[in-house]
Design a protein around this motif. Structure first.
Motif, PDB file in Angstrom:
ATOM      1  N   ILE A 125       0.964  -1.324   0.106  1.00 57.81           N
ATOM      2  CA  ILE A 125       0.087  -0.104  -0.173  1.00 57.81           C
ATOM      3  C   ILE A 125       0.785   1.289  -0.138  1.00 57.81           C
ATOM      4  N   ALA A 126       1.850   1.515   0.749  1.00 57.11           N
ATOM      5  CA  ALA A 126       2.827   2.350   0.872  1.00 57.11           C
ATOM      6  C   ALA A 126       3.533   2.795  -0.322  1.00 57.11           C
ATOM      7  N   GLY A 127       4.039   1.504  -0.783  1.00 58.63           N
ATOM      8  CA  GLY A 127       4.863   1.572  -2.215  1.00 58.63           C
ATOM      9  C   GLY A 127       4.049   2.139  -3.253  1.00 58.63           C
ATOM     10  N   CYS A 128       2.914   1.522  -3.411  1.00 57.30           N
ATOM     11  CA  CYS A 128       1.948   1.955  -4.497  1.00 57.30           C
ATOM     12  C   CYS A 128       1.567   3.203  -4.668  1.00 57.30           C
ATOM     13  N   SER A 129       1.240   3.632  -3.194  1.00 55.20           N
ATOM     14  CA  SER A 129       0.675   4.884  -3.059  1.00 55.20           C
ATOM     15  C   SER A 129       2.147   6.086  -3.499  1.00 55.20           C
ATOM     16  N   ALA A 130       2.859   5.749  -2.884  1.00 54.20           N
ATOM     17  CA  ALA A 130       4.351   6.603  -3.206  1.00 54.20           C
ATOM     18  C   ALA A 130       4.556   6.535  -4.730  1.00 54.20           C
ATOM     19  N   PHE A 176       2.073   8.615  -6.563  1.00 49.71           N
ATOM     20  CA  PHE A 176       2.265  10.257  -6.111  1.00 49.71           C
ATOM     21  C   PHE A 176       3.425  10.553  -6.973  1.00 49.71           C
ATOM     22  N   ARG A 177       4.554   9.779  -7.041  1.00 51.75           N
ATOM     23  CA  ARG A 177       5.834  10.397  -7.790  1.00 51.75           C
ATOM     24  C   ARG A 177       5.551  10.397  -9.175  1.00 51.75           C
ATOM     25  N   LYS A 178       4.791   9.618  -9.825  1.00 53.00           N
ATOM     26  CA  LYS A 178       4.457   9.487 -11.141  1.00 53.00           C
ATOM     27  C   LYS A 178       3.789  10.707 -11.584  1.00 53.00           C
ATOM     28  N   ILE A 179       2.626  11.013 -10.788  1.00 52.26           N
ATOM     29  CA  ILE A 179       1.843  12.540 -10.910  1.00 52.26           C
ATOM     30  C   ILE A 179       2.760  13.682 -10.941  1.00 52.26           C
ATOM     31  N   LEU A 180       3.520  13.704  -9.829  1.00 48.60           N
ATOM     32  CA  LEU A 180       4.583  14.887  -9.618  1.00 48.60           C
ATOM     33  C   LEU A 180       5.311  15.007 -10.806  1.00 48.60           C
ATOM     34  N   SER A 181       5.870  13.943 -11.344  1.00 43.83           N
ATOM     35  CA  SER A 181       6.639  13.842 -12.461  1.00 43.83           C
ATOM     36  C   SER A 181       5.871  14.466 -13.865  1.00 43.83           C
ATOM     37  N   LYS A 182       4.668  13.851 -14.044  1.00 46.89           N
ATOM     38  CA  LYS A 182       3.973  14.194 -15.056  1.00 46.89           C
ATOM     39  C   LYS A 182       3.586  15.612 -15.112  1.00 46.89           C
ATOM     40  N   GLN A 183       3.491  16.273 -14.064  1.00 51.37           N
ATOM     41  CA  GLN A 183       3.315  17.641 -13.919  1.00 51.37           C
ATOM     42  C   GLN A 183       4.511  18.685 -13.752  1.00 51.37           C
ATOM     43  N   ARG A 184       5.584  17.979 -13.786  1.00 53.66           N
ATOM     44  CA  ARG A 184       6.830  18.670 -13.890  1.00 53.66           C
ATOM     45  C   ARG A 184       7.009  19.422 -12.522  1.00 53.66           C
ATOM     46  N   LYS A 214      -3.438  18.345  -3.405  1.00 55.38           N
ATOM     47  CA  LYS A 214      -4.603  17.743  -4.723  1.00 55.38           C
ATOM     48  C   LYS A 214      -3.819  16.472  -5.291  1.00 55.38           C
ATOM     49  N   ASN A 215      -2.393  16.514  -5.427  1.00 50.98           N
ATOM     50  CA  ASN A 215      -1.871  15.307  -6.245  1.00 50.98           C
ATOM     51  C   ASN A 215      -1.797  14.093  -5.210  1.00 50.98           C
ATOM     52  N   LEU A 216      -1.619  14.295  -4.130  1.00 51.60           N
ATOM     53  CA  LEU A 216      -1.812  13.292  -3.163  1.00 51.60           C
ATOM     54  C   LEU A 216      -3.047  12.420  -3.052  1.00 51.60           C
ATOM     55  N   ASP A 217      -4.189  13.430  -3.102  1.00 53.61           N
ATOM     56  CA  ASP A 217      -5.560  12.846  -3.342  1.00 53.61           C
ATOM     57  C   ASP A 217      -5.749  11.957  -4.620  1.00 53.61           C
ATOM     58  N   LEU A 218      -5.249  12.741  -5.794  1.00 57.88           N
ATOM     59  CA  LEU A 218      -5.241  12.015  -7.093  1.00 57.88           C
ATOM     60  C   LEU A 218      -4.647  10.579  -6.777  1.00 57.88           C
ATOM     61  N   ALA A 219      -3.432  10.716  -6.273  1.00 56.59           N
ATOM     62  CA  ALA A 219      -2.661   9.295  -6.120  1.00 56.59           C
ATOM     63  C   ALA A 219      -3.498   8.251  -5.478  1.00 56.59           C
ATOM     64  N   ASP A 232     -12.362  -0.708   1.654  1.00 59.83           N
ATOM     65  CA  ASP A 232     -13.535  -1.151   2.260  1.00 59.83           C
ATOM     66  C   ASP A 232     -13.202  -1.834   3.434  1.00 59.83           C
ATOM     67  N   SER A 233     -12.089  -2.130   3.682  1.00 53.92           N
ATOM     68  CA  SER A 233     -11.754  -2.980   4.864  1.00 53.92           C
ATOM     69  C   SER A 233     -10.738  -2.378   6.121  1.00 53.92           C
ATOM     70  N   ILE A 234      -9.763  -1.704   5.561  1.00 53.54           N
ATOM     71  CA  ILE A 234      -8.590  -0.908   6.139  1.00 53.54           C
ATOM     72  C   ILE A 234      -8.876   0.614   6.042  1.00 53.54           C
ATOM     73  N   THR A 235      -8.936   1.255   7.273  1.00 52.54           N
ATOM     74  CA  THR A 235      -8.821   2.775   6.830  1.00 52.54           C
ATOM     75  C   THR A 235      -7.407   3.133   6.619  1.00 52.54           C
ATOM     76  N   ILE A 236      -7.192   3.958   5.733  1.00 53.16           N
ATOM     77  CA  ILE A 236      -5.944   4.566   5.195  1.00 53.16           C
ATOM     78  C   ILE A 236      -5.953   6.203   5.138  1.00 53.16           C
ATOM     79  N   GLU A 237      -5.071   6.689   6.098  1.00 56.09           N
ATOM     80  CA  GLU A 237      -5.292   7.858   6.205  1.00 56.09           C
ATOM     81  C   GLU A 237      -3.684   8.475   5.638  1.00 56.09           C
ATOM     82  N   GLU A 238      -3.488   9.799   5.022  1.00 55.17           N
ATOM     83  CA  GLU A 238      -2.404  10.259   4.575  1.00 55.17           C
ATOM     84  C   GLU A 238      -2.420  11.549   5.246  1.00 55.17           C
TER      85      GLU A 238
END
Length: 130
Positions: A39-44, A47-55, A98-103, A115-121
């Motif tokens: 979960i952490a690796g996927c989220s990061a 997030f990294r890919k979105i930041l890169s795409k937005q330069r 906003k990008n973290l929400d998108l990630a 639906d089974s684990i609460t994930i907070e960022e």
């Protein structure tokens, strides 16, 4: 994916290498560690890919995961708190949030358990231009 039994757990050989899984971390990664890492690796990664795409330039990205488990229900993972730290110069915190929400919306691992684990960022920035 083929998992093979070993004396103290299971093993899988992947293109990247061998992964040992065991309830005793002396012999391999514990299953809950792999779940949280996924979960952490996927989220990061998303997030990294979105930041890169937005330069959006940044020098470093770190994630810390705190886990709450329920000992009364098979030590079930109840909550994962992910804390993202972005280091860079002249970072726009609102844009990063906003990008973290998108990630989160695009992380398949987080979506699989939503639906089974609460994930907070949470997000912290370290401005290196000061």
């Amino acid at each position: 994916m083929q998992f093979n039994m070993k004396e103290e757990g299971m093993r899988i050989n992947l293109d990247y290498g061998q992964l040992d899984i065991s309830g005793d971390e002396t012999y391999g990664f514990r299953p809950f560690q792999l779940m949280v890492a996924s979960i952490a690796g996927c989220s990061a990664s998303v997030f990294r890919k979105i930041l890169s795409k937005q330069r959006i330039a940044f020098e470093d990205l770190q994630v810390t995961a705190d886990v709450e488990r329920n000992p009364d229900v098979a030590d079930r993972i109840e909550k994962i708190s992910l804390h993202f730290v972005v280091k860079g110069q002249h970072l726009n915190v609102d844009k990063l949030r906003k990008n973290l929400d998108l990630a989160r919306k695009n992380c398949s691992m987080a979506r699989s358990v939503e639906d089974s684990i609460t994930i907070e960022e949470s997000l912290e920035t370290i401005d290196l231009s000061l």
